[in-house]
Design a protein around this motif. Structure first.
Motif, PDB file in Angstrom:
ATOM      1  N   GLU A   1       0.765  -1.243   0.072  1.00 13.94           N
ATOM      2  CA  GLU A   1       0.070   0.228  -0.061  1.00 13.94           C
ATOM      3  C   GLU A   1       0.786   1.356   0.040  1.00 13.94           C
ATOM      4  OE1 GLU A   1      -2.849   0.344   3.260  1.00 13.94           O
ATOM      5  OE2 GLU A   1      -2.591   2.629   2.986  1.00 13.94           O
TER       6      GLU A   1
ATOM      7  N   ARG B   1       2.558   1.888  -3.349  1.00  9.09           N
ATOM      8  CA  ARG B   1       1.423   2.165  -4.534  1.00  9.09           C
ATOM      9  C   ARG B   1       1.056   3.901  -4.235  1.00  9.09           C
ATOM     10  NH1 ARG B   1      -3.442   2.803  -3.465  1.00  9.09           N
ATOM     11  NH2 ARG B   1      -3.724   1.175  -1.702  1.00  9.09           N
ATOM     12  N   ARG B   2       0.925   4.042  -2.965  1.00  9.98           N
ATOM     13  CA  ARG B   2       0.531   5.482  -2.572  1.00  9.98           C
ATOM     14  C   ARG B   2       1.671   6.523  -3.144  1.00  9.98           C
ATOM     15  NH1 ARG B   2      -2.741   5.331   3.019  1.00  9.98           N
ATOM     16  NH2 ARG B   2      -2.909   7.439   2.730  1.00  9.98           N
TER      17      ARG B   2
ATOM     18  N   LEU C   1       3.909   6.037  -5.603  1.00  7.14           N
ATOM     19  CA  LEU C   1       3.792   6.180  -6.796  1.00  7.14           C
ATOM     20  C   LEU C   1       2.761   7.057  -7.211  1.00  7.14           C
ATOM     21  CD1 LEU C   1       5.181   2.593  -7.980  1.00  7.14           C
ATOM     22  CD2 LEU C   1       6.307   4.742  -7.615  1.00  7.14           C
ATOM     23  N   ASP C   2       1.697   7.148  -6.566  1.00 10.90           N
ATOM     24  CA  ASP C   2       0.553   7.863  -6.707  1.00 10.90           C
ATOM     25  C   ASP C   2       0.961   9.537  -6.324  1.00 10.90           C
ATOM     26  OD1 ASP C   2      -0.673   6.106  -7.894  1.00 10.90           O
ATOM     27  OD2 ASP C   2      -2.318   5.450  -6.569  1.00 10.90           O
ATOM     28  N   ASP C   3       2.125   9.610  -6.199  1.00  7.75           N
ATOM     29  CA  ASP C   3       2.191  11.063  -5.615  1.00  7.75           C
ATOM     30  C   ASP C   3       1.845  11.386  -4.293  1.00  7.75           C
ATOM     31  OD1 ASP C   3       4.121  11.744  -7.562  1.00  7.75           O
ATOM     32  OD2 ASP C   3       2.523  11.939  -8.752  1.00  7.75           O
ATOM     33  N   GLU C   4       1.403  10.542  -3.523  1.00  7.35           N
ATOM     34  CA  GLU C   4       1.303  10.975  -2.070  1.00  7.35           C
ATOM     35  C   GLU C   4       2.421  11.266  -1.349  1.00  7.35           C
ATOM     36  OE1 GLU C   4      -2.078   9.506   0.743  1.00  7.35           O
ATOM     37  OE2 GLU C   4      -2.569   8.372  -1.126  1.00  7.35           O
TER      38      GLU C   4
ATOM     39  N   THR D   1       8.726  -2.431  -9.193  1.00  8.05           N
ATOM     40  CA  THR D   1       8.030  -1.322  -8.343  1.00  8.05           C
ATOM     41  C   THR D   1       9.142  -0.786  -7.497  1.00  8.05           C
ATOM     42  OG1 THR D   1       5.919  -2.867  -8.527  1.00  8.05           O
ATOM     43  CG2 THR D   1       6.114  -1.227  -6.843  1.00  8.05           C
TER      44      THR D   1
ATOM     45  N   GLU E   1      11.269   1.870  -9.127  1.00  8.51           N
ATOM     46  CA  GLU E   1      10.531   2.968  -9.113  1.00  8.51           C
ATOM     47  C   GLU E   1      10.249   3.937  -7.728  1.00  8.51           C
ATOM     48  OE1 GLU E   1       6.736   3.315 -11.487  1.00  8.51           O
ATOM     49  OE2 GLU E   1       7.531   1.406 -12.248  1.00  8.51           O
TER      50      GLU E   1
ATOM     51  N   LYS F   1      11.930   7.486  -7.070  1.00  6.42           N
ATOM     52  CA  LYS F   1      10.767   8.529  -6.524  1.00  6.42           C
ATOM     53  C   LYS F   1      11.389   9.102  -5.310  1.00  6.42           C
ATOM     54  CE  LYS F   1       6.537  10.061  -7.859  1.00  6.42           C
ATOM     55  NZ  LYS F   1       5.657   9.460  -8.546  1.00  6.42           N
TER      56      LYS F   1
ATOM     57  N   LYS G   1       5.020  17.356  -6.112  1.00  8.22           N
ATOM     58  CA  LYS G   1       3.585  17.123  -6.416  1.00  8.22           C
ATOM     59  C   LYS G   1       3.266  17.435  -7.780  1.00  8.22           C
ATOM     60  CE  LYS G   1      -0.122  16.212  -3.740  1.00  8.22           C
ATOM     61  NZ  LYS G   1      -0.233  14.916  -3.509  1.00  8.22           N
TER      62      LYS G   1
ATOM     63  N   GLU H   1      -6.966  17.943 -16.547  1.00  4.35           N
ATOM     64  CA  GLU H   1      -5.804  17.645 -15.571  1.00  4.35           C
ATOM     65  C   GLU H   1      -4.298  18.376 -15.795  1.00  4.35           C
ATOM     66  OE1 GLU H   1      -5.528  14.940 -13.482  1.00  4.35           O
ATOM     67  OE2 GLU H   1      -7.533  14.664 -14.085  1.00  4.35           O
TER      68      GLU H   1
END
Ligand SMILES: [Zn+2]
Length: 481
Positions: free
Chosen positions: A198, A201-202, A204-207, A271, A274, A278, A289, A440
């Motif tokens: 989790e 994933r978060r 990589l979603d830019d959180e 993953t 990455e 990041k 962001k 976007e």
């Protein structure tokens, strides 16, 4: 790209290697692929040189093109190629890829010397061998440095393996167990593994790490030591090589991946790589962001660099960022700049002549080419991130290489306006202002780059105390005053 007269006597270089991974591409295949590429480029092939590299990485004294001698991996085929090129007997070089040409950085330097002197064109099947400008050359240097280091690491790994095996019999070093694994350090604890996935994933979603830590703490999820999460523990559980099923030795900058581990992975390697890449760019206090949509549109006229969205104090700003090759000399409030440019864009979109301009933005074959180049570059970015995560290159090398590829990606995007007409059509199909706000950031960027490809210069702020945002600091480029 294509030179005015294609070479008629290009030398074709193939390579036999004892590298197992390369067995799939036999010499015959390499030659076939090269000839096919030559046909497409309308190149004539002269001599074919086969490098037998099965005893690579033994260095000996060799005679260099300029007459001096130096220590090199002995590669008679490669020397032959340099000779053909520098003597003018060959007027082009075609190889399968950069790897087939140069593993040793010094070989590459010799080749660069010859190419710079003779201006002979260089081509490869995979497109990885490019030496036509400074950016290409820097990139080639970095890629060869990576390849060379991984070859040396492989031989080092063999020795280290013996030491490892010896220590494996001993009881584990005690201390606290790693998060995600039981005390035997091999059995996966499923609910902890789920948290690790989790977090990855978060991220990589830019959180932000901070947001994720706060959320886990709110849900009552605890760390391995039973305490609350912090950005430090968030980073640590997802970047340890062990969660990707990799065994390592040493810590931090001295950390080395030794090889695959005996325990199961929690994150797949891609993953994990990455995530590491990041967090590496975040660690230096930069961004991230995604996306400040004026990236690629704002310029610092004094030094010529592009401004980049950056975390600022007290507010985000676009900055001529020193870590990205800028001079640091100018910055502008991000929200203010975006608001002003939004106003200008909406104004432009209210003018009938813009409609005409939009019809001209049709996709074409050059779009397809740009797309392919973009895909290549994006793949390369991924590979470099992987090399950094595995510590095959340093952070500085990674950032340097990244800067180059990202600049190419920006160029390709600016050229590739295929998406822009679609977005613009949608935009114009109703209330422009309302549609615009629904876009976007990446779509806004497409629109801005399509409508105002030259972008804006950012002028220095007037001297004086704190004042309101000054839209006059944004000046359209390519418009004579
Ligand atoms: Zn600057």
């Amino acid at each position: 790209m294509a030179v005015s007269t294609p070479p008629r006597q290009a030398v074709l270089l193939t390579r036999i290697s004892d590298d197992k991974a390369e067995d799939a591409k036999g010499v015959g295949r390499q030659e076939d692929d090269c000839r096919e590429r030559a046909d497409r480029l309308h190149w004539g092939i002269g001599e074919v040189v086969v490098e037998n590299d099965t005893s690579a990485f033994k260095r000996r004294k060799v005679k260099l093109p300029d007459g001096t001698t130096g220590l090199r991996v002995v590669r008679p085929g490669f020397r032959r190629v340099l000779e053909l090129l520098s003597s003018g007997q060959a007027d082009g070089l075609l190889a399968y890829d950069l790897d087939r040409v140069a593993r040793d950085p010094r070989d590459l330097e010799d080749l660069i010397d010859v190419i710079e002197q003779t201006k002979i064109p260089v081509e490869s099947v995979t497109g990885s061998l490019r030496l036509s400008n400074d950016a290409d050359i820097t990139m080639a240097r970095v890629m060869v440095a990576i390849a060379n280091k991984s070859s040396r690491d492989t031989s080092r790994r063999v020795t280290r393996k013996h030491e490892q095996l010896a220590s494996e019999g001993k009881p584990g070093g005690g201390g606290i167990r790693p998060y995600g694994y039981a005390a035997d350090r091999a059995t996966v604890i499923e609910h902890e593994a789920a948290i690790i996935r989790e977090i990855a994933r978060r991220l990589l979603d830019d959180e932000s790490m901070y947001e994720i830590a706060a959320d886990l703490n709110e849900r009552g999820v605890l760390t391995v030591s039973g305490s609350d999460w912090s950005t430090r523990t968030i980073r640590s559980v997802v970047t340890k090589p062990r969660v990707a099923g990799l065994r390592s030795t040493g810590r931090d900058s001295a950390m080395q991946i030794v090889g695959p581990a005996t325990w199961p992975a929690i994150l797949d390697q891609e993953t994990w790589e990455e995530v590491c890449a990041k967090l590496a760019t975040r660690g230096i206090g930069s961004k991230n962001k995604l996306i400040r949509w004026l990236n690629g549109s704002l310029w610092h006229p004094a030094c010529g660099a592009g401004l980049i969205g950056w975390q600022g104090n007290p507010a985000p700003r676009y900055w001529c960022a020193t870590p990205r090759g800028g001079c640091g000399g100018v910055a502008i409030n991000a929200a203010g700049a975006e608001q002003e440019i939004e106003r200008q864009i909406l104004d432009l979109l209210s003018k009938p002549r813009i409609l005409e301009q939009l019809r001209g933005l049709a996709g074409s074959s050059s779009t397809r080419e740009a797309r392919a180049a973009l895909a290549d570059d994006e793949q390369q970015l991924k590979e470099m991130a992987g090399a950094y995560a595995r510590r095959q290159i340093t952070f500085a090398e990674y950032m340097e290489a990244r800067k180059i590829v990202e600049a190419r990606v920006r160029d390709a995007r600016a050229m590739m306006l295929a998406a822009a007409p679609r977005i613009l059509r949608g935009l114009l199909s109703g209330d422009v202002a309302v549609h615009w706000r629904d876009l976007e950031p990446t779509e806004k960027r497409e629109v801005v780059m399509a409508l105002v490809p030259d972008g804006w210069d950012v002028l220095p702020a007037q001297q004086g105390g704190r004042r309101a945002f000054d839209p006059a600091r944004l000046r359209l480029r390519g418009v004579d005053k």
